[in-house]
Design an enzyme around this catalytic site. Sequence first.
Site, PDB file in Angstrom:
ATOM      1  N   ARG A 175       0.819  -1.230   0.000  1.00  0.00           N
ATOM      2  CA  ARG A 175       0.000   0.000   0.000  1.00  0.00           C
ATOM      3  C   ARG A 175       0.845   1.269   0.000  1.00  0.00           C
ATOM      4  NH1 ARG A 175      -2.774  -2.646   4.203  1.00  0.00           N
ATOM      5  NH2 ARG A 175      -4.405  -4.001   3.377  1.00  0.00           N
TER       6      ARG A 175
ATOM      7  N   LYS B 216       1.986  11.033 -11.993  1.00  0.00           N
ATOM      8  CA  LYS B 216       1.155  10.049 -12.699  1.00  0.00           C
ATOM      9  C   LYS B 216       1.959   8.762 -12.852  1.00  0.00           C
ATOM     10  CE  LYS B 216      -2.030  12.844 -15.448  1.00  0.00           C
ATOM     11  NZ  LYS B 216      -2.509  13.110 -16.811  1.00  0.00           N
TER      12      LYS B 216
ATOM     13  N   GLU C 264       7.789  17.187 -26.232  1.00  0.00           N
ATOM     14  CA  GLU C 264       7.152  17.610 -24.981  1.00  0.00           C
ATOM     15  C   GLU C 264       7.711  18.950 -24.515  1.00  0.00           C
ATOM     16  OE1 GLU C 264       4.645  16.220 -23.227  1.00  0.00           O
ATOM     17  OE2 GLU C 264       4.476  14.195 -24.032  1.00  0.00           O
TER      18      GLU C 264
ATOM     19  N   LYS D 158       5.765  22.572 -15.857  1.00  0.00           N
ATOM     20  CA  LYS D 158       4.878  21.483 -15.455  1.00  0.00           C
ATOM     21  C   LYS D 158       4.592  21.540 -13.967  1.00  0.00           C
ATOM     22  CE  LYS D 158       3.674  16.689 -15.886  1.00  0.00           C
ATOM     23  NZ  LYS D 158       3.863  15.397 -16.547  1.00  0.00           N
TER      24      LYS D 158
ATOM     25  N   GLU E  45      -5.721  16.761 -11.814  1.00  0.00           N
ATOM     26  CA  GLU E  45      -6.221  17.002 -13.157  1.00  0.00           C
ATOM     27  C   GLU E  45      -7.725  17.220 -13.206  1.00  0.00           C
ATOM     28  OE1 GLU E  45      -4.337  14.713 -16.244  1.00  0.00           O
ATOM     29  OE2 GLU E  45      -6.075  14.897 -17.530  1.00  0.00           O
TER      30      GLU E  45
ATOM     31  N   ARG F 289      -4.498  21.301 -15.381  1.00  0.00           N
ATOM     32  CA  ARG F 289      -3.543  20.243 -15.692  1.00  0.00           C
ATOM     33  C   ARG F 289      -3.851  19.571 -17.030  1.00  0.00           C
ATOM     34  NH1 ARG F 289      -0.754  15.740 -11.737  1.00  0.00           N
ATOM     35  NH2 ARG F 289       0.323  14.660 -13.401  1.00  0.00           N
TER      36      ARG F 289
ATOM     37  N   ASN G 111      -2.055  17.830 -21.688  1.00  0.00           N
ATOM     38  CA  ASN G 111      -2.388  16.756 -22.637  1.00  0.00           C
ATOM     39  C   ASN G 111      -2.517  17.256 -24.074  1.00  0.00           C
ATOM     40  OD1 ASN G 111      -2.474  14.748 -20.649  1.00  0.00           O
ATOM     41  ND2 ASN G 111      -4.559  15.332 -20.090  1.00  0.00           N
TER      42      ASN G 111
ATOM     43  N   HIS H 163      -2.353  14.876 -26.965  1.00  0.00           N
ATOM     44  CA  HIS H 163      -2.363  13.517 -26.416  1.00  0.00           C
ATOM     45  C   HIS H 163      -3.608  12.725 -26.834  1.00  0.00           C
ATOM     46  CE1 HIS H 163       1.084  14.855 -24.198  1.00  0.00           C
ATOM     47  NE2 HIS H 163       1.193  13.713 -23.553  1.00  0.00           N
TER      48      HIS H 163
ATOM     49  N   HIS I 143      -2.587   9.506 -28.458  1.00  0.00           N
ATOM     50  CA  HIS I 143      -2.936   8.186 -27.930  1.00  0.00           C
ATOM     51  C   HIS I 143      -3.609   7.337 -29.001  1.00  0.00           C
ATOM     52  CE1 HIS I 143      -2.902   9.221 -23.340  1.00  0.00           C
ATOM     53  NE2 HIS I 143      -1.712   9.232 -23.883  1.00  0.00           N
TER      54      HIS I 143
ATOM     55  N   HIS J 197       6.195   7.699 -27.939  1.00  0.00           N
ATOM     56  CA  HIS J 197       5.156   8.559 -27.372  1.00  0.00           C
ATOM     57  C   HIS J 197       5.344  10.022 -27.810  1.00  0.00           C
ATOM     58  CE1 HIS J 197       2.301  10.213 -24.531  1.00  0.00           C
ATOM     59  NE2 HIS J 197       3.246  10.961 -24.008  1.00  0.00           N
TER      60      HIS J 197
END
Lengths: 359, 359
Positions: free
Chosen positions: A120, A142, A184, A226, A236, A240, A244, A247, A251, A264
């Site tokens: 955990r 993330k 990026e 960032k 987000e 935020r 993206n 993206h 994606h 990517h």
Amino acid sequence: MQTLTVGLADRSYPIHIGTGLLECAELLLPHLPKKRCAIVTNTTVAPLYLAQVQGLLESSGVSVVPVILPDGEQYKTFETLNLIYDALLTHRCERSTPLIALGGGVIGDMTGYAAATYLRGVPFIQIPTTLLSQVDSSVGGKTGINHPLGKNMIGAFYQPKAVIADTVTLNTLPDEELSAGLAEVIKYGLIRDLPFFEWLEGNIDKLLARDPAALQYAIARSCRNKAEVVAADERETGERALLNLGHTFGHAIENGMGYGAWLHGAAVAAGTMMAADLSQRMGWLTAADVARTRILFERAKLPLTPPQLGVEQYLNLMGLDKKVEGGKLRFVLLKSIGQGLVSEAPADLLRLTLEAVHV
Amino acid sequence: MQTLTVGLADRSYPIHIGTGLLECAELLLPHLPKKRCAIVTNTTVAPLYLAQVQGLLESSGVSVVPVILPDGEQYKTFETLNLIYDALLTHRCERSTPLIALGGGVIGDMTGYAAATYLRGVPFIQIPTTLLSQVDSSVGGKTGINHPLGKNMIGAFYQPKAVIADTVTLNTLPDEELSAGLAEVIKYGLIRDLPFFEWLEGNIDKLLARDPAALQYAIARSCRNKAEVVAADERETGERALLNLGHTFGHAIENGMGYGAWLHGAAVAAGTMMAADLSQRMGWLTAADVARTRILFERAKLPLTPPQLGVEQYLNLMGLDKKVEGGKLRFVLLKSIGQGLVSEAPADLLRLTLEAVHV
């Protein structure tokens, strides 16, 4: 060396950026009070840097459990994640045993997710070795893995204790991965930092030549951009989402071509040009702005021609994206260079953008 | 109906306890603003309560994705977790789609972990249908799955938006599961609430007869005890460890016998008697206290004889437990009835306790 702080109250952490930091034990040791850690890396990075980092720590009395994973986005899966858990359990790593991610974005995402979920939650330190991971996945917490039905569908928000970005590691980075990272970097200029975009126009060749001072500046400025966004919106719910840019389209490209076929960053660059096209159709970006964006990406040696997957396949792939809310598609678009915004787009304009890919 | 609040700043949530709450749509609807949810349950609970809850929601205009898992601790695995992810992705559940856990502790733990990790976190509501899950896993945010090398090794701290504990669901609970739940109820008395322990001595027969008022009182008082502990120590750095009374030994029993062979609550009861034995050897509990504890567990119809796994096997199984720090074994022990504490125990006394199991 420069040090930034990502300000997230009790989860704040430093990012150290500089040349030769992998030789600085004093950046790591304060996070290893129990003199024990696991280093997670991959078959590409291990021969380059594992012995160096492991030796540095062992000479300071730290015992190290190395975990070497196969390399590639196609291994960002449950099965590979389980290799990390298996190693940690077999070596009886404890709640106080930090995991160190030594590698690019895939290693960072998977190690961070393992750290978020093993017992955990255990401490986590990132040593990103690619430009993309130094400017992107090292900030913001993330973490996660892919699922056969979608990229990054399983994950957690989990912050590292520290990030150590050594520009020396970029000397072993393949050219196309350097370019993918620059995609990026350019993104930060596009969404919120026009002066940085202009700086990049003047310094892109130095970056491609891996000039250490230029790299350190670009990494630090990217991380600061960032970090400001993430500090304002950790989970987000608002600003935020600007990060993206490119993206949703990107994606779709990565997923449609099979994870790993496109880097990517390259998919994000091609996706950003699709977002720029849609922004122009919305009446925001001028044709000159679109051309200026395209030229900077081209100078960074990024491929900008999206694959011809078919309009319906694009729509389908984008429908699975995490940004779907209530069945409506929302996009990160550009009001101008240096000013991103989140907006819904009319379906007919979206179709025009997708059709333009197929002519 | 009684409502408690688990106080965790912006993660605070209510626990509603009462009779007939599964008929109260107004407890659920405020958490379903998008009129969509997934209900995760199992093959045992689905025929009993799924149609009722699903019908209640659908008659209020909520669309429901039901996810029915196999029943049992042996299914608290990656493979079963993936069945949840698959269903959520196939039905394109979004970040705003809550998961409702309808079942016992295994369903709560797995659904909570799925909620913590699907799209990096979606809302989560618990409807615990066993006494054990109503008094234990519904408070505190521990979620997770088992790993072949250890129980609950993979997980996250993740709080629900609300818990709804309907005592009516206990009418369909097998006797041995009711007893297993009482083991955890008695635990709260032992570690921090002598008056509750005394109340239980006077009311254990009413609880076994499933008297609704007695059940509601015992559940609420158990939850309040746990909520106080968790509010003070959400991530188990201190007092929260007291909740693990009997668990180090109990996990060894469950793991050594194969998950599912012993009910968790029963293993905790047997493990608590081992902890009581060790507490007596430490000079804290009197022989009379140990006997008094044993008598209450016996009246709750709990099996108290640990399996004869062998002393070395016990030590090995306990060495994998999450409470290992620096190779030393720490235990939750009892200073007296109503006063638990965390302490290291000398190895020779531990061996005597383990040897006493094997005579």
